[in-house]
Design an enzyme around this catalytic site. Structure first.
Site, PDB file in Angstrom:
ATOM      1  N   GLU A 122       0.837  -1.190   0.000  1.00  0.00           N
ATOM      2  CA  GLU A 122       0.000   0.000   0.000  1.00  0.00           C
ATOM      3  C   GLU A 122       0.876   1.245   0.000  1.00  0.00           C
ATOM      4  OE1 GLU A 122      -3.842  -0.271   2.511  1.00  0.00           O
ATOM      5  OE2 GLU A 122      -2.536  -1.845   3.297  1.00  0.00           O
ATOM      6  N   THR A 123       0.406   2.273  -0.680  1.00  0.00           N
ATOM      7  CA  THR A 123       0.993   3.608  -0.618  1.00  0.00           C
ATOM      8  C   THR A 123      -0.097   4.536  -0.091  1.00  0.00           C
ATOM      9  OG1 THR A 123       2.506   3.215  -2.462  1.00  0.00           O
ATOM     10  CG2 THR A 123       1.997   5.506  -1.930  1.00  0.00           C
TER      11      THR A 123
END
Length: 293
Positions: free
Chosen positions: A46-47
């Site tokens: 995830e970013t």
């Protein structure tokens, strides 16, 4: 434009362990398509992007994207890493230790303590648990995970959520947990059929002296995550299930280990008090950089 970003290792007190998160602060100038493209470029599970909240009751708003460009919700390592960075970068009011984060439509309480020698410690509430039904086709479950049916535990698999719907699949022991090798297409189809985003395979067969309640692995082909080393949005519903069924020793101190198979062991600490599920952990900023867009 130049877009700064940070690398935060979550559920650890040392760099190069735990679950890495790419974080982009001050992201208001980025549209959703650019956020998704950055998440593909940074290629972490995830970013997270920090943007101005659109609810006056929130201090910060978080948007998180997977390498597949899919926006995901729920308060897990994506949110914990953001608050670790906020604490260590001096962005938080030092007179406060309680804040409110906006994730999708939810407003969730966050508590932050700063420990210079060990990074920052964050605890945060997840959404109230929802138990969405059992999955009884054991041969299909086993086949999707690359296991023999006998590797599955007697407990039922089920879909549960504390902000994101995940399929929780119990296996008999650590050998079964290590042996899981999902068939991506099969698992993706099964998750779609049962209304789940990812799959949390877990075992309760842990050493009593370890302080653990369960060990787990997380697979999410739905959003392009082959395997994640620490998944707060899956550990939360698992803790809620274990408390509901009277399995854990202390509902105020549930501990799940994840990431060992990936060489990034992580301990996820949780507490369950009725509809209130809290997840806690530490983190450190491991790297910083700039994207030139």
């Amino acid at each position: 434009m130049d877009v700064p970003f940070a690398w935060v290792d979550v559920f650890t007190t040392t760099p190069l362990a735990g679950n890495p998160l790419a974080l982009v602060p001050d992201a208001d100038a980025l549209d959703a398509a650019t956020m998704a493209a950055i998440a593909r470029e940074l290629n972490q599970s995830e970013t997270t992007f920090l943007v101005r909240p659109d609810d006056p009751g929130a201090d910060h708003r978080l948007r998180s994207f997977t390498p597949g460009g899919v926006e995901v919700f729920g308060a897990g390592h994506n949110a914990m890493g953001a608050w670790v960075w906020l604490a260590l970068s001096g962005r938080l009011d030092p007179a406060r230790d309680t804040f409110v984060q906006q994730i999708g439509p939810d407003l969730l309480t966050v508590r932050v303590s700063r420990r210079a020698a060990q990074g920052a410690e964050v605890s945060m509430e997840q959404s109230a648990p929802r138990f969405l039904g059992e999955v009884t086709d054991r041969p299909a479950l086993a086949a999707a995970l690359g296991l023999d049916t006998g590797a599955l535990a007697a407990r039922p698999a089920e879909v549960a959520s504390t902000g994101a719907e995940h399929l929780l699949v119990p296996v008999r022991d650590g050998a079964g947990l290590d042996a899981a090798q999902p068939d991506t297409a099969h698992l993706r189809a099964l998750l779609a059929d049962v209304g789940a985003e990812g799959c949390y395979v877990y075992t309760l067969a842990v050493d009593p002296a370890s302080g653990l309640d369960a060990a787990a692995r997380f697979f999410n082909p739905t959003v392009g995550i082959a395997e994640d080393p620490a998944t707060g949005t899956a550990a939360g519903p698992l803790a809620a299930v274990l408390v509901r069924d009277g399995i854990v020793r202390d509902p105020a101190a549930v501990v799940v280990e994840q990431g060992r198979r990936l060489g990034r062991p992580s301990r996820i600490r949780l507490a369950v008090d009725g509809p209130r599920v809290t997840i806690a952990g530490t983190g450190v900023v491991a790297a910083e950089g700039v994207l030139h867009l």
